[in-house]
Design a protein around this motif. Sequence first.
Motif, PDB file in Angstrom:
ATOM      1  N   UNK A  66      71.571  87.390   5.159  1.00  0.00           N
ATOM      2  CA  UNK A  66      72.732  88.071   5.066  1.00  0.00           C
ATOM      3  C   UNK A  66      73.329  87.768   3.407  1.00  0.00           C
ATOM      4  N   UNK A  67      72.605  86.299   2.413  1.00  0.00           N
ATOM      5  CA  UNK A  67      72.950  86.300   1.558  1.00  0.00           C
ATOM      6  C   UNK A  67      72.406  88.064  -0.356  1.00  0.00           C
ATOM      7  N   UNK A  68      71.581  89.006   1.167  1.00  0.00           N
ATOM      8  CA  UNK A  68      71.105  89.705  -0.023  1.00  0.00           C
ATOM      9  C   UNK A  68      70.727  88.829  -1.518  1.00  0.00           C
ATOM     10  N   UNK A  69      69.891  87.939  -1.216  1.00  0.00           N
ATOM     11  CA  UNK A  69      69.117  87.524  -2.734  1.00  0.00           C
ATOM     12  C   UNK A  69      67.137  87.419  -2.708  1.00  0.00           C
ATOM     13  N   UNK A  70      67.432  87.425  -3.559  1.00  0.00           N
ATOM     14  CA  UNK A  70      65.888  88.147  -3.677  1.00  0.00           C
ATOM     15  C   UNK A  70      64.554  87.386  -4.585  1.00  0.00           C
ATOM     16  N   UNK A  71      63.920  86.325  -3.686  1.00  0.00           N
ATOM     17  CA  UNK A  71      63.429  85.024  -4.082  1.00  0.00           C
ATOM     18  C   UNK A  71      62.110  85.343  -5.279  1.00  0.00           C
ATOM     19  N   UNK A  72      62.705  83.985  -5.981  1.00  0.00           N
ATOM     20  CA  UNK A  72      62.805  84.300  -7.403  1.00  0.00           C
ATOM     21  C   UNK A  72      62.173  83.369  -7.392  1.00  0.00           C
ATOM     22  N   UNK A  73      60.571  83.358  -8.462  1.00  0.00           N
ATOM     23  CA  UNK A  73      59.420  82.439  -9.007  1.00  0.00           C
ATOM     24  C   UNK A  73      59.870  81.600 -10.185  1.00  0.00           C
ATOM     25  N   UNK A  74      61.179  81.436 -11.149  1.00  0.00           N
ATOM     26  CA  UNK A  74      61.458  81.311 -12.045  1.00  0.00           C
ATOM     27  C   UNK A  74      61.754  79.195 -11.628  1.00  0.00           C
ATOM     28  N   UNK A  75      60.709  78.651 -12.101  1.00  0.00           N
ATOM     29  CA  UNK A  75      60.483  77.700 -11.797  1.00  0.00           C
ATOM     30  C   UNK A  75      60.479  76.124 -12.998  1.00  0.00           C
TER      31      UNK A  75
ATOM     32  N   UNK B 113      65.515  76.230  -3.521  1.00  0.00           N
ATOM     33  CA  UNK B 113      66.810  77.464  -4.236  1.00  0.00           C
ATOM     34  C   UNK B 113      65.957  78.207  -4.629  1.00  0.00           C
ATOM     35  N   UNK B 114      64.602  78.489  -5.705  1.00  0.00           N
ATOM     36  CA  UNK B 114      63.649  79.765  -5.374  1.00  0.00           C
ATOM     37  C   UNK B 114      63.655  80.684  -4.066  1.00  0.00           C
ATOM     38  N   UNK B 115      63.345  80.209  -2.666  1.00  0.00           N
ATOM     39  CA  UNK B 115      63.674  80.708  -1.442  1.00  0.00           C
ATOM     40  C   UNK B 115      64.737  81.552  -1.831  1.00  0.00           C
ATOM     41  N   UNK B 116      66.652  80.980  -2.051  1.00  0.00           N
ATOM     42  CA  UNK B 116      66.861  81.606  -1.660  1.00  0.00           C
ATOM     43  C   UNK B 116      67.580  82.335  -3.084  1.00  0.00           C
ATOM     44  N   UNK B 117      66.245  82.476  -4.303  1.00  0.00           N
ATOM     45  CA  UNK B 117      66.950  82.911  -5.112  1.00  0.00           C
ATOM     46  C   UNK B 117      67.546  83.124  -6.612  1.00  0.00           C
ATOM     47  N   UNK B 118      67.448  81.543  -6.609  1.00  0.00           N
ATOM     48  CA  UNK B 118      68.495  80.351  -7.550  1.00  0.00           C
ATOM     49  C   UNK B 118      66.839  79.832  -8.610  1.00  0.00           C
ATOM     50  N   UNK B 119      66.594  80.007  -9.987  1.00  0.00           N
ATOM     51  CA  UNK B 119      66.129  79.553 -10.860  1.00  0.00           C
ATOM     52  C   UNK B 119      66.338  77.868 -10.552  1.00  0.00           C
ATOM     53  N   UNK B 120      65.153  77.194 -10.895  1.00  0.00           N
ATOM     54  CA  UNK B 120      65.264  76.164 -10.603  1.00  0.00           C
ATOM     55  C   UNK B 120      64.577  75.157 -12.096  1.00  0.00           C
ATOM     56  N   UNK B 121      65.207  73.819 -11.603  1.00  0.00           N
ATOM     57  CA  UNK B 121      64.584  72.642 -13.242  1.00  0.00           C
ATOM     58  C   UNK B 121      64.046  71.645 -11.961  1.00  0.00           C
ATOM     59  N   UNK B 122      62.914  71.102 -12.520  1.00  0.00           N
ATOM     60  CA  UNK B 122      62.826  69.515 -12.055  1.00  0.00           C
ATOM     61  C   UNK B 122      62.478  69.000 -12.994  1.00  0.00           C
TER      62      UNK B 122
ATOM     63  N   UNK C 298      52.899  68.268  -9.857  1.00  0.00           N
ATOM     64  CA  UNK C 298      51.345  69.390  -9.497  1.00  0.00           C
ATOM     65  C   UNK C 298      52.043  69.798  -8.565  1.00  0.00           C
ATOM     66  N   UNK C 299      51.868  68.745  -7.354  1.00  0.00           N
ATOM     67  CA  UNK C 299      52.548  69.976  -5.891  1.00  0.00           C
ATOM     68  C   UNK C 299      53.853  70.413  -6.488  1.00  0.00           C
ATOM     69  N   UNK C 300      55.169  70.004  -7.242  1.00  0.00           N
ATOM     70  CA  UNK C 300      56.501  70.865  -7.327  1.00  0.00           C
ATOM     71  C   UNK C 300      56.424  71.783  -7.724  1.00  0.00           C
ATOM     72  N   UNK C 301      54.869  71.673  -8.398  1.00  0.00           N
ATOM     73  CA  UNK C 301      54.823  73.554  -8.955  1.00  0.00           C
ATOM     74  C   UNK C 301      54.484  74.353  -7.754  1.00  0.00           C
ATOM     75  N   UNK C 302      53.855  74.725  -7.321  1.00  0.00           N
ATOM     76  CA  UNK C 302      53.302  74.852  -6.602  1.00  0.00           C
ATOM     77  C   UNK C 302      53.736  74.909  -5.049  1.00  0.00           C
ATOM     78  N   UNK C 303      54.444  74.203  -4.409  1.00  0.00           N
ATOM     79  CA  UNK C 303      55.360  73.859  -3.931  1.00  0.00           C
ATOM     80  C   UNK C 303      56.321  75.534  -3.416  1.00  0.00           C
TER      81      UNK C 303
END
Length: 310
Positions: free
Chosen positions: A48-57, A254-263, A272-277
């Motif tokens: 619906x949002x026409x967003x492309x998933x991103x791996x920017x994390x 956030x990545x699934x909905x096309x938004x870069x994320x920083x944790x 390690x879990x967060x990087x590969x989640x």
Amino acid sequence: FFRVSVFFFTMASDGEGSEVRTKSKLRKKAKEDEAQKVLKHLQKLQRGAQCTPTSERVVVCQDAVQYLSAIDMLAGDVITGLPDVSELKCFNISLVEYKKWFVETVELILRKLPQHRYAIFVQTDIKIQRAQAAADHRCSSEPVVEEWVDKSFLCSLAAHNVGARLLWHKMDLLKEAGKAKLGRPCYSHILCYTYNGVYRIGEETPDVHERGPVSWVRAMGFMSCTRAIQFLMRNGCNMIIDPFCGTGTTLALANFLGIPSLGVELSPKRCKQSRRATVPSLLGLDHWSSIGVRPDERDIADRDRATDRE
């Protein structure tokens, strides 16, 4: 007589064991069905949002307070939940010290927030319990609650101290309405703060809702986090930051909905879990079955799991 007694006892035990296994299977099936439902809902939002998933994390393995103190300004919006006092036992911190740390940390996050952006906190209150002599002589002691720590008050106190405004306040049900929960309250606060941000009346969403599945007992609920991300997406979000990212629910969504994320996370294991989640993996589903996971991410995660087994 003895053999007959043993026979009937064995039959009864087998019957009870079978009933327990059946209930366990039903619970597992219900959990899987809920996870599948949430995943389909997220995929629908994605389309619906026409967003492309991103791996920017990016996940920084560092103390959140140190990280925030070292930067000039946050590069986006915040969705986070500060750790509970029980999660800080290793620091031997008292309740008074915890409250002080909590308020100061929320203040720090808000001071680093750009004037037109938003910080969303998902927090569950604390029931402080202790044992006291029981009125019933058959019991030596019984647990009693001596204080209720309202984290929404602590967050709003911090916001008042730095001049930020509470934009909206919603509630997340941890248990079905009308049911009690031992130890913890049955709801969480979802609080949105800003300096100059607003929202349109037409964007109203329910004030009380279910939190959805969680990746672990103290993690943010999938539906809670999704609603927060949707709000930020409608208001021009270009990055989501979680200073206490834990196992990475916010980052993966956030990545699934096309938004870069920083944790930011202090624990190397959780980093390690967060990087590969990924969303499916956190939901307990086949985590390569959904769009949004690139082949190189699969290779990294597979290699990590192989290393863990070794």
